[in-house]
Design an enzyme around this catalytic site. Structure first.
Site, PDB file in Angstrom:
ATOM      1  N   SER C  55      29.737  27.258   3.964  1.00  0.00           N
ATOM      2  CA  SER C  55      30.684  26.189   4.219  1.00  0.00           C
ATOM      3  C   SER C  55      31.532  26.646   5.400  1.00  0.00           C
ATOM      4  CB  SER C  55      31.538  25.949   2.976  1.00  0.00           C
ATOM      5  OG  SER C  55      32.346  24.799   3.157  1.00  0.00           O
ATOM      6  N   GLU C  56      31.549  25.841   6.468  1.00  0.00           N
ATOM      7  CA  GLU C  56      32.070  26.372   7.733  1.00  0.00           C
ATOM      8  C   GLU C  56      33.558  26.639   7.737  1.00  0.00           C
ATOM      9  OE1 GLU C  56      30.466  23.498   7.337  1.00  0.00           O
ATOM     10  OE2 GLU C  56      31.240  21.900   8.629  1.00  0.00           O
ATOM     11  N   ASN C  57      34.269  26.175   6.699  1.00  0.00           N
ATOM     12  CA  ASN C  57      35.679  26.536   6.630  1.00  0.00           C
ATOM     13  C   ASN C  57      35.886  27.991   6.202  1.00  0.00           C
ATOM     14  OD1 ASN C  57      34.583  25.423   4.210  1.00  0.00           O
ATOM     15  ND2 ASN C  57      36.610  25.426   3.291  1.00  0.00           N
ATOM     16  N   SER C  97      33.399  32.592  10.756  1.00  0.00           N
ATOM     17  CA  SER C  97      32.497  31.575  10.220  1.00  0.00           C
ATOM     18  C   SER C  97      31.640  30.961  11.326  1.00  0.00           C
ATOM     19  CB  SER C  97      33.308  30.484   9.516  1.00  0.00           C
ATOM     20  OG  SER C  97      32.463  29.621   8.803  1.00  0.00           O
TER      21      SER C  97
END
Lengths: 226, 243, 226, 243
Positions: C55-57, C97
Site C-alpha cells: 500500500s503506497e502510503n 514506499s
C-alpha cells in the site's frame, strides 16, 4: 638535511585549541567533529551547554570514547574508533546522515586542514601520490552552516598552512568561516582574513610571520594575546 | 511460502557472477561489514570485481582479503585507505572512482529508488568534479585515465554537480536480525551503508547474527523491508564454512 | 436521453475478474492493488501462495479489512480505508514506499482504467473538469515490473474502454502489459493487442464488438470461452 | 539544555509566518495528519498559505477547515479530492501544482537532503510533464496558467523529467512519541509524509500523542532524529486550546 623545528613555545596546545573552539559552541548546537584536534572538542564543552555531536557514519549524540571493556563493535565513529551514544542519541543510515549534513542541519563542522586560503578555500583531503581518501569532507564543507578549522598554524616543516592560494587539491572553495590555531583565531570575511584573537603570549608579528597571506587585525585585538 | 533463509553460504552465493560483477558491500570500516560473506566469495574464486563500498577493508579481513588476493579490478568509494590499495592503484591494477561519502550514499539510494541522477553540492570546484583526479595509472606510473569531469548546473544561484545512480549487480550486507520474509533490523552504527546497498542491487545477500520468527520484528522497527533482500544466511553457518 | 444499458449477462463478475487476476500471481510476488476491482484481488489468492500486498502510503504486507471493532486509525491503506497488517509486514515512510515502487521491486501493479490504448497507453487519473487527483498512479506505472489492468470491458454508457488512442489525459505511455475484463484477457505486445483468453460464455465477436481497437487472437483460443 | 517541548500551542506556533508561508503538512488523509495543529493555525488567522500535502483534508477537519475558511492560496500535492477544493480551484482562488505522490515524497526528501533537483520517470508523457494541466483558472473559468512544462532527459535510453526540491518555510507534523531532544517515533502508517515534511522545512512543529523521558526511545527505534524538529506540543494541550 632539513631540521624539524620544534613547536613554538608560545600559544595554545592542541587541547587548548580544542577548548577555545568549544567556548564558541552554544547550547543546542549540532556539531560534526573531524579527526585530530577537532576530536578533542567534545571533552571541553562546558557542562551547562548541551551540544549534540554528529558522526557521519550514522550517529547523532556521540559520547566519549568507551573504556576498553565497554567497547561495542556495532558502535563506532567516523574515524572507525569505538564510541558511545549519549542518552537521546539517534541512529540512521548513511543516506539520512548525509541528508542531515547537506540539508544544513549541522550548526558547525570542525575540521583539520592541510591548507586554508585567504578566501576560505580548504585543502584537507589529499596529498597527490599518498593514499587517496576523501570521506565525508566534501559533503560537510558544503552542507554545514559554518565550517571551522582547528589546526596548528604551521605544518611540520614550519611552512604556513594559511596561504594566499592553496597548492594542494581543494576540498571546497570559499567554504571556511573561521580558523582556530595555536597562535590565533582568524575569521574569513568577504574582505579577506581578519585576526580576531591572539593566543596567550602571542603577538601580531608572530602571527604574521607564520601566516602566508595578509590579514587585517580586528579592532580591540591588542599587540599581545592574554 | 516466502523463505529467504538459506541453509548454507554456497546456496546464498550461488547466483553471484564469478567474473566482472559490480558488488556493493555494506559497512563502515569493519562496523557492519559482511566480512564472512566477502571472504566466502574469495573462496569461490570470484574475480575482476567492481567493488562499491565506503572502504576497502582493514588488515586482512573482508574486502582487504579480496584486495590482497588481487580480485578487485575497480573500486567506487570514499576512503580506500589500505596500504595495499595504494600499491595496486598506483601499479595500474585498480581503477578508482573516488566518491565523496555522502555522494556514495546518495548514489546508492538513487539506484534503489529509481532515480537515475541527481544534483549535489559535494565536490564542486574540486578535482573530483573537474576531471583531474587520476582514476587509473599505467604500469609505469603514468596516468592512463582521469576521473570523469562532472556536469555542473546552477540552482538558485548555487553550483551543483550531476551525479548518477549506482546499480550494482550484487549487494553483500550484514544485519542484526532477520525473518524469513527478508525483513532486517540493524544494530547501532552497523546500519550505515547496508540498507542502501541492499536497495540498489539487483541481488542482495545478507549475513545476519540471528533469525527470528516472522512477526517478531514489529512493523515499525523493521529497518529494511524484505522485498529488498534475496538470500539470508546466518553468520554461524558462514563461519563454519570459511574456517 | 441516453439509456443506461445493463451489464452484459455473460462473462465475469467483478469478483470473478479479481479471481482471474489472482490466478496469475505467483508465490513470492509483491503486488500493489489500486481501488475498485484490484482491491478484490487479495481475497482470491490461493492459500498455497504467499503474495505480499503493498500500500503506497507505507505498508508492505497489507492484510484484509478489519472488523469494525478492530479498526486502528494509524493503519490505513491507499484508499484511506482501514486495513490490517499481516505477520511480517513492514512500515516505511512515503519516500521509501515510492523508492520501492520506482526501484522496480513490485512484481506487478493492478489498477483500474478509464481507457487503455492498443499500444498500452493508460488513462486512469483524470477527467477534465472533474476533481483533480493523481495519487501514486504515475509512479506505479513507471516503476512496477508489470502493469495489469482489471476493469469492465466497456464504460457505463457502453463505450469501449480499450481504444486505438486514449482521448482522456494519460497516466503513462506504453505502460500496460495485460488487461483483465469481464469479457476477456488481452496482452499488450509490441505487435499490438492479443486476445489470450475469453471469459466463460463469451465469444470473440462479442469482444470485438465491445473493443475500440483491433486485436489478434492467440493460438488455442476457441470461439467461445469455457 | 535542549528542550523542544512547548507548554502551549501558542508557543509552538509563535514563529509561523501569518501570511504567505509555504507550509508542509504531514499525513495521508486523516492518518498521521496534525489536525489539531492545522486547526490551531486557523485560530491564529494564518492566510494565503501555500500548502504542501498529499491531500487537502476530509470533512471539515484539519486542512479541510483551512480550505473551507479560504486560507489556502496555493496547493502542491497529489490528491486534493475535497469537493470544496474543486470549487475554489475552478473559481480561480487556489493555484494547483498537481504532483505525483512519489514525486511529492521525493521532492520533500530532496529539500531536506540538500539535493536541489533530481530526475524521475513519473509523469513522463503526461500533461503533468508537458505543461498542459490547468494550474490556475480565472474568475470566469478560463485557464490563466498551465503547469510548468518539465525538462526531460534520457538516461540509458529511458526518458525522465527533472523535478525540483521542495523547501517549505514550516512543517506541521504528527508523531506517536517524542522526547525533549525532538526525537520522534511514528506509529504504523501514520508515518507516511511526516518525516519528509520535517526534514524539508526550515521550521518544524510536531503534535505528539505522548512525551517520554530522554533515553526511553532506543537509538535504533527513532524514526526521525531531533535535529529535524523545532517545537513539540502534546496533542492534549492543543485539544484544550482549540476546543
Amino acid at each position: 638535511m632539513t631540521v624539524q623545528p620544534e613547536a613554538p613555545p608560545i600559544g595554545r596546545t592542541r587541547a587548548e585549541i580544542a577548548a577555545r573552539v568549544a567556548e564558541d559552541l552554544n547550547d543546542g548546537d549540532y556539531v560534526n567533529v573531524g579527526l585530530g584536534i577537532p576530536l578533542l572538542v567534545p571533552d571541553h564543552v562546558a557542562p551547562d551547554k548541551q551540544v549534540l555531536f554528529h558522526s557521519e557514519n550514522g550517529l547523532l549524540g556521540m559520547g566519549p570514547a568507551p573504556a576498553e571493556h565497554e567497547r561495542d563493535p556495532d558502535l563506532t565513529e567516523a574515524g572507525k574508533g569505538f564510541t558511545t551514544a549519549v542518552a537521546g542519541a539517534a541512529i540512521f543510515d548513511s543516506a539520512v546522515s548525509f541528508a542531515l549534513i547537506r540539508g544544513g542541519r549541522l550548526t558547525a563542522t570542525i575540521m583539520g586542514a592541510l591548507q586554508v586560503s585567504a578566501s576560505g578555500d580548504l585543502a584537507n583531503w589529499y596529498v597527490p601520490g599518498r593514499r587517496p581518501g576523501v570521506g565525508g569532507a566534501m559533503d560537510l564543507v558544503q552542507g554545514a552552516r559554518t565550517v571551522w578549522i582547528a589546526m596548528e598554524h604551521v605544518d611540520r616543516t614550519g611552512a604556513p598552512k594559511i596561504v594566499e592560494r592553496c597548492t594542494l587539491p581543494l576540498t571546497g572553495r570559499g567554504v571556511v568561516d573561521r580558523i582556530y590555531t595555536d597562535l590565533a583565531v582568524l575569521d574569513v570575511t568577504p574582505a579577506g582574513l581578519v585576526l580576531t584573537e591572539l593566543a596567550p603570549g602571542v603577538d601580531v608579528a608572530t602571527v604574521r610571520a607564520a601566516t602566508g597571506a595578509p590579514f587585517a587585525v580586528a579592532a580591540g585585538v591588542g599587540e599581545t594575546g592574554r | 511460502m516466502i523463505d529467504k533463509i538459506r541453509g548454507s553460504v554456497a546456496e546464498a552465493l550461488a547466483d553471484v557472477p564469478r567474473r566482472g560483477a559490480m558488488i556493493a558491500v555494506g559497512g563502515f570500516g569493519d562496523c557492519g561489514a559482511p566480512l564472512a560473506l566477502v571472504e566466502a566469495l574469495c573462496e569461490l574464486d570470484v574475480r575482476d570485481v567492481h567493488v562499491v563500498s565506503n572502504n576497502c577493508g582493514i588488515g586482512e579481513r573482508g574486502l582487504a582479503r579480496m584486495l590482497i588476493e588481487g580480485r578487485i579490478a575497480r573500486f567506487t568509494g570514499s576512503f580506500p585507505a589500505h596500504a595495499e590499495f595504494l600499491a595496486q592503484y598506483r601499479a595500474g591494477r585498480i581503477h578508482l572512482d573516488l566518491t565523496p561519502q555522502g555522494t556514495l550514499a546518495e548514489r546508492l539510494r538513487a539506484g534503489g529508488a529509481g532515480i537515475p541522477a541527481f544534483y549535489t553540492p559535494a565536490g564542486v570546484g574540486t578535482m573530483l568534479a573537474d576531471g583531474t583526479f587520476p582514476a587509473a595509472y599505467g604500469p609505469d606510473g603514468e596516468v592512463l585515465a582521469y576521473s570523469e569531469p562532472k556536469e555542473t548546473r546552477e540552482f538558485d544561484g548555487r553550483t551543483y554537480v550531476l551525479e548518477r545512480a549506482l546499480k550494482p549487480d550484487v549487494a553483500l550486507i550484514r544485519a542484526h536480525r532477520a525473518d524469513r520474509l527478508g525483513n532486517l533490523a540493524f544494530r547501532l552504527t552497523a546500519r550505515n551503508f547496508n540498507p542502501l546497498c541492499a536497495m540498489a542491487a539487483r541481488l542482495t545477500i545478507a549475513e545476519v547474527e540471528g533469525v527470528v520468527p516472522v512477526g517478531e520484528l514489529p512493523p515499525d522497527q523493521i529497518h529494511l523491508p524484505g522485498v529488498f533482500v534475496d538470500h539470508i544466511v546466518e553468520e554461524e553457518l558462514i563461519g563454519d564454512r570459511a574456517a
